[in-house]
Design a protein around this motif. Structure first.
Motif, mmCIF file in Angstrom:
data_model
loop_
_atom_site.group_PDB
_atom_site.id
_atom_site.type_symbol
_atom_site.label_atom_id
_atom_site.label_comp_id
_atom_site.label_asym_id
_atom_site.label_seq_id
_atom_site.Cartn_x
_atom_site.Cartn_y
_atom_site.Cartn_z
ATOM 1 N N GLU A 175 13.408 -0.715 -1.130
ATOM 2 C CA GLU A 175 12.741 0.563 -1.304
ATOM 3 C C GLU A 175 11.217 0.365 -1.376
ATOM 4 O OE1 GLU A 175 13.130 3.508 -4.972
ATOM 5 O OE2 GLU A 175 14.998 2.456 -4.464
ATOM 6 N N ILE A 176 10.840 -0.682 -2.085
ATOM 7 C CA ILE A 176 9.412 -0.968 -2.259
ATOM 8 C C ILE A 176 8.781 -1.345 -0.929
ATOM 9 C CG2 ILE A 176 7.791 -2.560 -3.344
ATOM 10 C CD1 ILE A 176 10.101 -2.688 -5.587
ATOM 11 N N ILE A 177 9.521 -2.134 -0.173
ATOM 12 C CA ILE A 177 8.994 -2.539 1.138
ATOM 13 C C ILE A 177 8.784 -1.307 2.018
ATOM 14 C CG2 ILE A 177 9.554 -3.833 3.249
ATOM 15 C CD1 ILE A 177 10.791 -5.979 1.432
ATOM 16 N N GLU A 178 9.720 -0.371 1.918
ATOM 17 C CA GLU A 178 9.573 0.883 2.665
ATOM 18 C C GLU A 178 8.296 1.611 2.253
ATOM 19 O OE1 GLU A 178 10.836 2.218 5.386
ATOM 20 O OE2 GLU A 178 11.703 0.198 5.322
ATOM 21 N N ARG A 179 8.098 1.655 0.933
ATOM 22 C CA ARG A 179 6.929 2.351 0.418
ATOM 23 C C ARG A 179 5.636 1.711 0.928
ATOM 24 N NH1 ARG A 179 6.243 3.803 -5.882
ATOM 25 N NH2 ARG A 179 8.486 3.923 -6.088
ATOM 26 N N ILE A 180 5.665 0.386 0.996
ATOM 27 C CA ILE A 180 4.478 -0.322 1.476
ATOM 28 C C ILE A 180 4.236 -0.019 2.947
ATOM 29 C CG2 ILE A 180 3.572 -2.609 1.987
ATOM 30 C CD1 ILE A 180 5.000 -3.542 -0.498
ATOM 31 N N ARG A 181 5.330 0.018 3.677
ATOM 32 C CA ARG A 181 5.225 0.335 5.105
ATOM 33 C C ARG A 181 4.499 1.679 5.269
ATOM 34 N NH1 ARG A 181 8.926 -1.288 8.894
ATOM 35 N NH2 ARG A 181 10.659 -1.326 7.426
ATOM 36 N N TYR A 182 4.910 2.615 4.430
ATOM 37 C CA TYR A 182 4.354 3.956 4.490
ATOM 38 C C TYR A 182 2.861 3.958 4.137
ATOM 39 C CZ TYR A 182 3.456 8.698 2.746
ATOM 40 O OH TYR A 182 2.909 9.915 2.485
ATOM 41 N N ARG A 183 2.541 3.275 3.041
ATOM 42 C CA ARG A 183 1.145 3.243 2.593
ATOM 43 C C ARG A 183 0.249 2.552 3.621
ATOM 44 N NH1 ARG A 183 -0.038 7.097 -0.701
ATOM 45 N NH2 ARG A 183 1.436 7.212 -2.417
ATOM 46 N N ILE A 184 0.748 1.448 4.138
ATOM 47 C CA ILE A 184 -0.080 0.692 5.078
ATOM 48 C C ILE A 184 -0.309 1.503 6.345
ATOM 49 C CG2 ILE A 184 -0.116 -1.367 6.558
ATOM 50 C CD1 ILE A 184 0.882 -2.959 4.186
ATOM 51 N N ALA A 185 0.734 2.240 6.732
ATOM 52 C CA ALA A 185 0.573 3.120 7.890
ATOM 53 C C ALA A 185 -0.524 4.156 7.628
ATOM 54 C CB ALA A 185 1.889 3.811 8.212
ATOM 55 N N GLN A 186 -0.691 4.499 6.353
ATOM 56 C CA GLN A 186 -1.757 5.454 6.000
ATOM 57 C C GLN A 186 -3.122 4.787 5.915
ATOM 58 O OE1 GLN A 186 -0.462 7.060 2.219
ATOM 59 N NE2 GLN A 186 -0.067 9.034 3.216
ATOM 60 N N GLY A 187 -3.158 3.483 6.123
ATOM 61 C CA GLY A 187 -4.446 2.792 6.112
ATOM 62 C C GLY A 187 -4.748 2.015 4.834
#
Ligand code: ADP
Ligand code: MG
Length: 691
Positions: free
Chosen positions: A469-481
């Motif tokens: 779940e955390i990795i998913e969240r990071i994916r999302y944040r990183i996609a946001q820059g």
């Protein structure tokens, strides 16, 4: 005589002397201050009828019967009694001879620990001997000191040696001088020195065992007090010696100051300006500055240090800056090179990882005075480093160094008639009472304000079961820059394992997040490589940096706003706070995710609760003190000189303030006692301060 080496005692051989050194016993008087770790408390001839489990006893009685039991395990039981009651002695190993000797009516004296047996109280495998008469003296306690030992030294040897010296002092009282004046002894109800030592080494039978055991007897407290007093005197004396030395005056150059401040990409905070003012005043005098800056993580201490450097540079002096890690040295090197580019002050970097050729070249530049600013790790105070005109020393993240290292670097800059100005910086505040042990030689400035626009880091505590779940969240944040760190802390105190853990996480994340640019940074990388990686991260060429705790202190990348810490339950509060301080440096929201492995120990639970509930470093330090106690707090990462022979910053906390007050009193009224006290208590440890 007590100041002579132990070897001068006739009973001490070269071998023994060498072994005693391992116990910190060099001089004869050190024997006196080698106190028992604990005491064996034996109660002699007690009433058999009133014994209780756990007691260590010496009793006498008459054998009533002896028998061999064949239950689960074969054992020999021998019941003894006197007029007060009876008790069983139980043996699992025995022989016929023993059995035959324990005839009913035989008188025994025996000792051991009482325990609860099936059929009543018993002693398993007592030591015993057959006697001709029962010793029925009134009850007595026998307290036997148990000393810390080292290989090849026996209890009996130590007891013997210590008593030999004690006897000597008893016969010739002038040998051991009591430096505490009568008024102080009376004020605190302390015994005289020799009496105190006697009662700790040979407690008499009326001594309260609990006081000895808890180290709260007046005798013990007296010694602890004297030790704190001495430490305090040492620090104060050190300060006054420093201040008697002359330092170079740094005149403030208004134009350069303006140029420096105007070039900064931000407005200094009021707190930064105030502290810079304090430093200006210090350095404009011909006595050396000895100042500590305390300021929370991210409060902007580095720029204050740079301004201080400018004061020296403008007056054509060299500056040395010491950091606890190479990474931080490199970062400062970069920042200082940038800040001073237009001033043409060359900045040199000196770490343990330079190639021989570069190192040689750097040393030459430092010695010739060509290098104006020298930044480095503890490599800075190695023998081979010579400065041309070093007049300012700055130490960053002082809490990571011992007092030792701080004073050693100071010694580098010191000549017979000159002292350097010194600025030390730390993000880890320590409570006032403890400051006396550490920083009594320093004046303190506090940066109690963060730069404007900083947002509190949003902290979440999450079970590592939810890793995906955390990795998913990071994916999302990183996609946001967003950019971030993923920290794998020390598994054990081993660089290798640490590195292995980080490498593993790095591979996993690279697999799970193939579209992300991920870097790996750890302590075993070459200086240059680390530097390059940090640069790429800073330039946003990397999204995520998997790291060991090498990034714990000082690292400053404003874009980074995600901090994931694995195994957060293993880290201490100040480490967590430091790591979290790597984010929240820019204007965007920052997140810190603390991953833990269940089950959590209560102490780890408390730590995580605290770190989640506040971003305030001072509050966290207070909680840290409460949770860990002072000994731990100042013990971490501090070297030898922090340790005390006898006193303990927690157990004897109530003595800290009185000892400090007494130190001021001594400084005024009994300056002549300072040296001998320091010899007695700090002995070899003071050498570094005298260079
Ligand atoms: P620390 O006190 O933890 O050593 P630093 O000196 O690394 O903090 O500063 C943290 C960041 O804040 C750096 O990027 C620095 O340039 C920046 N900074 C320092 N002072 C200010 C200020 N007054 N306003 C805005 N940013 C600042
Ligand atoms: Mg810093």
């Amino acid at each position: 005589m007590l100041n002579q080496a132990v070897i001068s005692l006739i009973t001490v051989s070269t071998n023994t002397a060498q072994r005693l050194e391992k116990l910190g016993i060099f001089l004869i008087q050190d024997l006196l201050f080698h106190l028992p770790l604990r005491y064996e408390n034996q109660i002699k001839n007690c009433n058999i009828g009133s014994l209780s489990p756990g007691q260590q006893v010496l009793i006498s009685g008459q054998v009533e019967f002896v028998d061999i039991l064949r239950r689960k395990k074969r054992s020999m039981i021998c019941r003894i009694s006197n007029q007060t009651g009876s008790i069983d002695l139980r043996f699992f190993h025995f022989n016929t001879q023993q059995f035959n000797a324990l005839k009913p009516g035989t008188l025994l004296s025996c000792s051991g620990v009482i325990r609860q047996g099936y059929a009543g109280l018993e002693i398993v495998h007592p030591q015993y001997k057959i006697v001709t008469a029962m010793d029925l003296q009134p009850e007595q306690q026998i307290l036997t000191p148990v000393y810390p030992l080292t290989e090849g030294i026996k209890q009996s040897t130590l007891r013997h040696l210590i008593n030999q010296v004690l006897n000597l002092c008893q016969q010739q009282p002038e040998l051991l001088i009591d430096y505490l004046p009568e008024t102080i002894l009376q004020q605190y109800h302390y015994p005289k020195l020799l009496d105190a030592l006697q009662s700790l080494h040979n407690p008499d039978k009326n001594m309260r065992y609990d006081l000895l055991e808890n180290k709260t007897s007046p005798a013990f407290k007296r010694l602890a007090f004297e030790e704190f007093l001495t430490r305090s005197l040492f620090m104060l004396q050190h300060k006054s010696q420093q201040q008697q030395g002359k330092a170079s005056v740094f005149k403030t150059n208004i134009n350069l100051k303006k140029q420096f401040i105007n070039a900064l990409p931000f407005q200094l905070t009021a707190a930064q300006q105030r502290v810079m003012g304090e430093i200006e005043v210090d350095c404009s005098q011909s006595k050396p500055m000895l100042r500590l800056i305390q300021g929370d993580v991210g409060s902007g201490k580095t720029v204050v240090a740079a301004y201080t450097a400018l004061l020296a540079l403008a007056n054509h002096y060299q500056v040395a800056i010491m950091t606890p890690t190479e990474l931080l040295a490199e970062q400062h090197h970069r920042n200082f090179s940038h800040w001073f580019k237009d001033f043409a002050y060359p900045v040199a970097l000196l770490t343990g990882q330079l190639t021989t050729a570069t190192r040689k070249q750097t040393l030459i530049e430092i010695a010739s005075g060509k290098a104006k600013i020298v930044i480095g790790t503890h490599a800075l105070f190695q023998e081979a480093v010579n400065f041309s005109n070093l007049e300012l020393i700055i130490i960053d993240e002082q809490h990571r160094f011992g007092v030792h290292q701080r004073l050693a670097l100071r010694a580098k800059a010191q000549s017979a008639d000159k002292r350097p100005h010194q600025l030390v910086m730390t993000a880890t505040p320590i409570p006032r009472t403890l400051a006396m042990l550490h920083y009594a030689d320093l004046d303190i400035s506090i940066i109690d304000q963060l730069p404007q626009g900083r947002k509190a880091v949003i902290t979440r505590v999450i079970s590592s079961d939810r890793r995906l779940e955390i990795i998913e969240r990071i994916r999302y944040r990183i996609a946001q820059g967003y950019q971030g760190y993923w920290v794998c802390p020390l598994i054990e105190e081993s660089e290798n394992l640490d590195y292995e853990a980080a490498k593993k996480t790095f591979s996993q994340l690279s697999l799970s997040l193939p579209q992300m640019r991920i870097g790996l940074i750890h302590g075993r990388m070459k200086s240059g490589e680390k530097n390059k990686l940090m640069q790429r991260f800073k330039a946003r060429e990397l999204d995520l940096l998997v790291a060991t705790t090498v990034i714990e202190v000082g690292v400053d990348v404003a874009n980074a706003s995600l901090m994931i810490i694995e195994n957060a339950e293993r880290l201490g509060l100040s480490q967590l706070h430091q790591l979290r301080g790597r984010v929240g440096r820019g204007s965007q929201d920052s997140y810190c995710l603390l991953l833990y492995q269940s089950p959590l120990k209560p102490i780890a639970q408390q730590r995580l609760r605290i770190i989640r509930s506040t971003n305030d470093g001072f509050k966290i330090a207070e909680e840290d003190l409460r949770l860990r106690g002072a000994g731990e707090l100042i013990g971490t990462r501090q070297t030898g000189s922090q340790q005390f022979k006898i006193a303990h910053p927690d157990n004897d906390r109530e003595l800290l303030m009185p000892a400090q007050q007494t130190a001021y009193h001594f400084l005024q009224h009994y300056p002549i006692l300072i040296e001998p006290l320091i010899k007695r208590w700090l002995g070899a440890a003071t050498d570094y301060a005298e260079v």
